[in-house]
Enzyme design. Sequence first.
Site, PDB file in Angstrom:
ATOM      1  N   ASP A 235      -8.639 -13.196   6.525  1.00  0.00           N
ATOM      2  CA  ASP A 235      -9.445 -14.114   5.579  1.00  0.00           C
ATOM      3  C   ASP A 235     -10.836 -13.790   6.141  1.00  0.00           C
ATOM      4  O   ASP A 235     -11.087 -14.289   7.171  1.00  0.00           O
ATOM      5  CB  ASP A 235      -8.950 -15.418   5.519  1.00  0.00           C
ATOM      6  CG  ASP A 235      -9.679 -16.337   4.569  1.00  0.00           C
ATOM      7  OD1 ASP A 235     -10.626 -15.800   3.711  1.00  0.00           O
ATOM      8  OD2 ASP A 235      -9.691 -17.686   4.744  1.00  0.00           O
TER       9      ASP A 235
ATOM     10  N   ASN B 172     -13.554 -15.006   4.328  1.00  0.00           N
ATOM     11  CA  ASN B 172     -14.552 -16.000   3.778  1.00  0.00           C
ATOM     12  C   ASN B 172     -14.116 -17.317   3.878  1.00  0.00           C
ATOM     13  O   ASN B 172     -14.603 -18.639   3.233  1.00  0.00           O
ATOM     14  CB  ASN B 172     -14.984 -15.706   2.258  1.00  0.00           C
ATOM     15  CG  ASN B 172     -13.469 -15.897   1.199  1.00  0.00           C
ATOM     16  OD1 ASN B 172     -12.451 -16.070   1.899  1.00  0.00           O
ATOM     17  ND2 ASN B 172     -13.901 -15.490   0.110  1.00  0.00           N
TER      18      ASN B 172
ATOM     19  N   ASP C  60     -11.609 -18.936   2.843  1.00  0.00           N
ATOM     20  CA  ASP C  60     -10.976 -19.969   1.627  1.00  0.00           C
ATOM     21  C   ASP C  60      -9.376 -20.092   1.996  1.00  0.00           C
ATOM     22  O   ASP C  60      -8.354 -20.508   1.221  1.00  0.00           O
ATOM     23  CB  ASP C  60     -11.102 -19.369   0.413  1.00  0.00           C
ATOM     24  CG  ASP C  60     -10.470 -17.957   0.080  1.00  0.00           C
ATOM     25  OD1 ASP C  60      -9.942 -17.510   1.063  1.00  0.00           O
ATOM     26  OD2 ASP C  60     -10.522 -17.446  -0.943  1.00  0.00           O
TER      27      ASP C  60
ATOM     28  N   ASP D  71      -8.177 -11.427   2.285  1.00  0.00           N
ATOM     29  CA  ASP D  71      -8.968 -10.791   1.525  1.00  0.00           C
ATOM     30  C   ASP D  71      -9.409  -9.247   1.626  1.00  0.00           C
ATOM     31  O   ASP D  71      -9.279  -8.648   2.874  1.00  0.00           O
ATOM     32  CB  ASP D  71     -10.265 -11.437   1.050  1.00  0.00           C
ATOM     33  CG  ASP D  71     -10.912 -11.740   2.238  1.00  0.00           C
ATOM     34  OD1 ASP D  71     -11.162 -11.123   3.218  1.00  0.00           O
ATOM     35  OD2 ASP D  71     -11.425 -13.070   2.260  1.00  0.00           O
TER      36      ASP D  71
ATOM     37  N   ASP E  86      -0.209  -0.078  -4.574  1.00  0.00           N
ATOM     38  CA  ASP E  86       1.085  -0.416  -4.974  1.00  0.00           C
ATOM     39  C   ASP E  86       0.900  -0.388  -6.625  1.00  0.00           C
ATOM     40  O   ASP E  86      -0.014  -0.831  -7.224  1.00  0.00           O
ATOM     41  CB  ASP E  86       1.193  -1.777  -4.686  1.00  0.00           C
ATOM     42  CG  ASP E  86       2.773  -2.144  -4.435  1.00  0.00           C
ATOM     43  OD1 ASP E  86       3.480  -1.627  -5.166  1.00  0.00           O
ATOM     44  OD2 ASP E  86       3.048  -2.641  -3.306  1.00  0.00           O
TER      45      ASP E  86
ATOM     46  N   ASP F  38       6.532   0.184  -7.323  1.00  0.00           N
ATOM     47  CA  ASP F  38       7.398  -0.812  -7.343  1.00  0.00           C
ATOM     48  C   ASP F  38       8.601  -0.641  -8.159  1.00  0.00           C
ATOM     49  O   ASP F  38       8.426  -0.273  -9.546  1.00  0.00           O
ATOM     50  CB  ASP F  38       6.442  -1.884  -7.862  1.00  0.00           C
ATOM     51  CG  ASP F  38       7.276  -3.353  -7.798  1.00  0.00           C
ATOM     52  OD1 ASP F  38       7.276  -3.823  -6.759  1.00  0.00           O
ATOM     53  OD2 ASP F  38       7.428  -4.089  -8.535  1.00  0.00           O
TER      54      ASP F  38
ATOM     55  N   GLU G 203       9.859   2.770  -4.719  1.00  0.00           N
ATOM     56  CA  GLU G 203      10.949   1.564  -4.473  1.00  0.00           C
ATOM     57  C   GLU G 203      11.984   1.728  -5.539  1.00  0.00           C
ATOM     58  O   GLU G 203      11.983   1.707  -6.389  1.00  0.00           O
ATOM     59  CB  GLU G 203      10.084   0.377  -4.312  1.00  0.00           C
ATOM     60  CG  GLU G 203      10.993  -0.874  -3.708  1.00  0.00           C
ATOM     61  CD  GLU G 203      10.901  -2.248  -4.329  1.00  0.00           C
ATOM     62  OE1 GLU G 203      11.163  -3.044  -3.591  1.00  0.00           O
ATOM     63  OE2 GLU G 203      10.225  -2.450  -5.403  1.00  0.00           O
TER      64      GLU G 203
ATOM     65  N   HIS H  37       7.392  -6.877   2.819  1.00  0.00           N
ATOM     66  CA  HIS H  37       7.072  -8.087   2.653  1.00  0.00           C
ATOM     67  C   HIS H  37       8.140  -8.782   1.770  1.00  0.00           C
ATOM     68  O   HIS H  37       7.972  -9.863   1.546  1.00  0.00           O
ATOM     69  CB  HIS H  37       5.767  -8.125   1.597  1.00  0.00           C
ATOM     70  CG  HIS H  37       5.903  -7.289   0.312  1.00  0.00           C
ATOM     71  ND1 HIS H  37       6.267  -6.030   0.162  1.00  0.00           N
ATOM     72  CD2 HIS H  37       6.224  -7.610  -0.813  1.00  0.00           C
ATOM     73  CE1 HIS H  37       6.424  -5.752  -0.879  1.00  0.00           C
ATOM     74  NE2 HIS H  37       6.728  -6.707  -1.950  1.00  0.00           N
ATOM     75  N   ASP H  38       9.343  -7.936   1.476  1.00  0.00           N
ATOM     76  CA  ASP H  38      10.334  -8.801   0.980  1.00  0.00           C
ATOM     77  C   ASP H  38      11.412  -8.952   1.778  1.00  0.00           C
ATOM     78  O   ASP H  38      12.531  -9.446   1.371  1.00  0.00           O
ATOM     79  CB  ASP H  38      10.836  -7.710  -0.152  1.00  0.00           C
ATOM     80  CG  ASP H  38      10.032  -7.586  -1.134  1.00  0.00           C
ATOM     81  OD1 ASP H  38       9.237  -8.474  -1.629  1.00  0.00           O
ATOM     82  OD2 ASP H  38      10.139  -6.426  -1.855  1.00  0.00           O
TER      83      ASP H  38
HETATM   84  C1  NOJ Z   1       9.538  -5.422  -5.724  1.00  0.00           C
HETATM   85  C2  NOJ Z   1       8.431  -5.923  -4.712  1.00  0.00           C
HETATM   86  O1  NOJ Z   1       8.566  -5.337  -3.378  1.00  0.00           O
HETATM   87  C3  NOJ Z   1       8.643  -7.624  -4.586  1.00  0.00           C
HETATM   88  O2  NOJ Z   1       7.866  -8.341  -3.825  1.00  0.00           O
HETATM   89  C4  NOJ Z   1       8.412  -8.091  -5.981  1.00  0.00           C
HETATM   90  O3  NOJ Z   1       8.762  -9.445  -6.368  1.00  0.00           O
HETATM   91  C5  NOJ Z   1       9.229  -7.268  -7.133  1.00  0.00           C
HETATM   92  N1  NOJ Z   1       9.235  -5.822  -6.800  1.00  0.00           N
HETATM   93  C6  NOJ Z   1       8.730  -7.524  -8.668  1.00  0.00           C
HETATM   94  O4  NOJ Z   1       7.537  -6.704  -8.798  1.00  0.00           O
END
Ligand code: NOJ
Length: 555
Positions: A21, A23, A25, A29, A98, A199, A254, A327-328
């Site tokens: 971050d 700034n 908040d 960013d 992405d 995605d 993905e 991130h999932d």
């Molecule tokens: C896969 C992404 O990696 C995930 O983070 C997202 O919630 C779903 N697709 C929907 O876009």
Amino acid sequence: MEKKWWKESVVYQIYPRSFKDSNGDGIGDINGITEKMGYLQELGVDVIWLSPVYQSPNDDNGYDISDYQAIMEEFGTMEDFDRMLAAAHEHGLKLVMDLVVNHTSDEHPWFVESRKSVDNPYRDYYIWRPGKDGKEPNNWGSCFSGPAWKYDPQTEMYYLHLFSEKQPDLNWDNPKVRQEVFDMMNWWLDKGVDGFRMDVISLISKKPDLPDGPVGINGYASFNEPANGPHVHEYLQEMREKVLNRKETITVGECSGVTLEEAKKYASSDGKELNMVFQFEHMDVDADANTKWTDKKMDLRDMKEVLTRWQKGLEDIAWNSLFWENHDQPRSISRYGNDSPEYREVSAKMLATCLHMMQGTPYVYQGEELGMTNVPFTSIDQFRDLDSINAYRELVEEQKVFTSEEMMRYLRYKSRDNARTPFQWDDSENAGFSTGTPWIMVNPNYKEINAKDQLEREDSVFHYYQKLIRLRKEQEVIVYGTYDLLLPDSKEIYTYTRTLGEEKLLVVCNFYEPEVSFEMPEEFIGGTCLISNYPEVSLKAEMTLRPYEAFVIKK
Ligand code: NOJ
């Protein structure tokens, strides 16, 4: 095998909200990312994959896009983006966007129009159906709990959303939708970006009759039902012709629900579609039959079976992407290693060795290179991820499938928020991520696990990743060699060879804490150790592998 720069590259994934971050908040960013280009260059990666930075109401942290050609206000401006892109290129890094085009936000102007009336010019941009016997058109569930359909009173019909209600699915069978997506992609390529991570691209083509599927623990069919639909390859080939062929790019799809046979088409080396896919079978080895919500541990033999099938299955035909985290997913050491203070560094290095020596393009998710761990969440209020929050509501409060204690245990093990807490830069307040209040809690272990400490320490996880990445540049066999599994039945050891002409590597990983004996294949006795996660290894015919020990020997 054909040589390609993207086969020789290592990709680093940034989740902008949690990276840096600039700034105050509390939200990461774009200027924060620009500040840290030197750090990425030092690590040695080649490509950045940026999770979405487009304008979004943030129902799913940017995976719900309301304008594909504008930057999310919280993240900065288009000028900031242009500066970041230039900085990446100056540092020798490529930038991958992405591409989230299975769905848009419900606040995207196309959907705002589409829902107005059945004869609106944008109606057919989305998937609308009448109800069946007063209920949803089929039994599909949303990835984020509940049905995949939402009733819209304005036109008394349902729209499809495989993700949240605020993420309506686009209708890819409409050629206008495809052209809009291709135009937008070309606009980004013209701006200078170097490729796309796509995605859930395996879900874009739905069977016209939208058939019911088998139901899971919450009574709905999986959101993956439409995976690898009838026209998906045709649409990707069209994208290749109209967009991707214009420029040298790196592309990764993905592909949830992808099978090996399908992957051979998506990522075929004939170059008609994508360079590679993300498959998820190795993320399911610790799931239950019909839910990921469990804290069951994997059986290493299952992991080896899955990864070996993909290594051998795509050999000379297509290309693998290699990942433990994104991130999932929760943090890999807490899941497949050991996150106790005693073993976290050695097990992080072991997992990295096991993955980075395989054939494919490795992906490093921010913080993985420090051995960041899962988070000791104590209450559901600390979660920000709609997947976790909705699952708790559905499975604990509504359907009472799990008790609150059980579900909290599962969330601590599997929630996506484990990977989304702020990057741990140093041991100052908020781990040096922000001077404000972070949007999600900081992992309390930041004083022990942070980049500042690891950059100063030669034996850190960071420097181990740096070395693995460097080795890939020095040893062609790591990129192009063929993979062969040894000891398939060992419950503790993952060992395999890589072979390219006369060159041969042996990779050995003890996945657990107890010591285990290992018989060194004869041809490697007297070989050279390229990397190991203990300071000294003495190579002998009969070895005892120490807790989480890993090394690579060159014949
Ligand atoms: C896969 C992404 O990696 C995930 O983070 C997202 O919630 C779903 N697709 C929907 O876009």
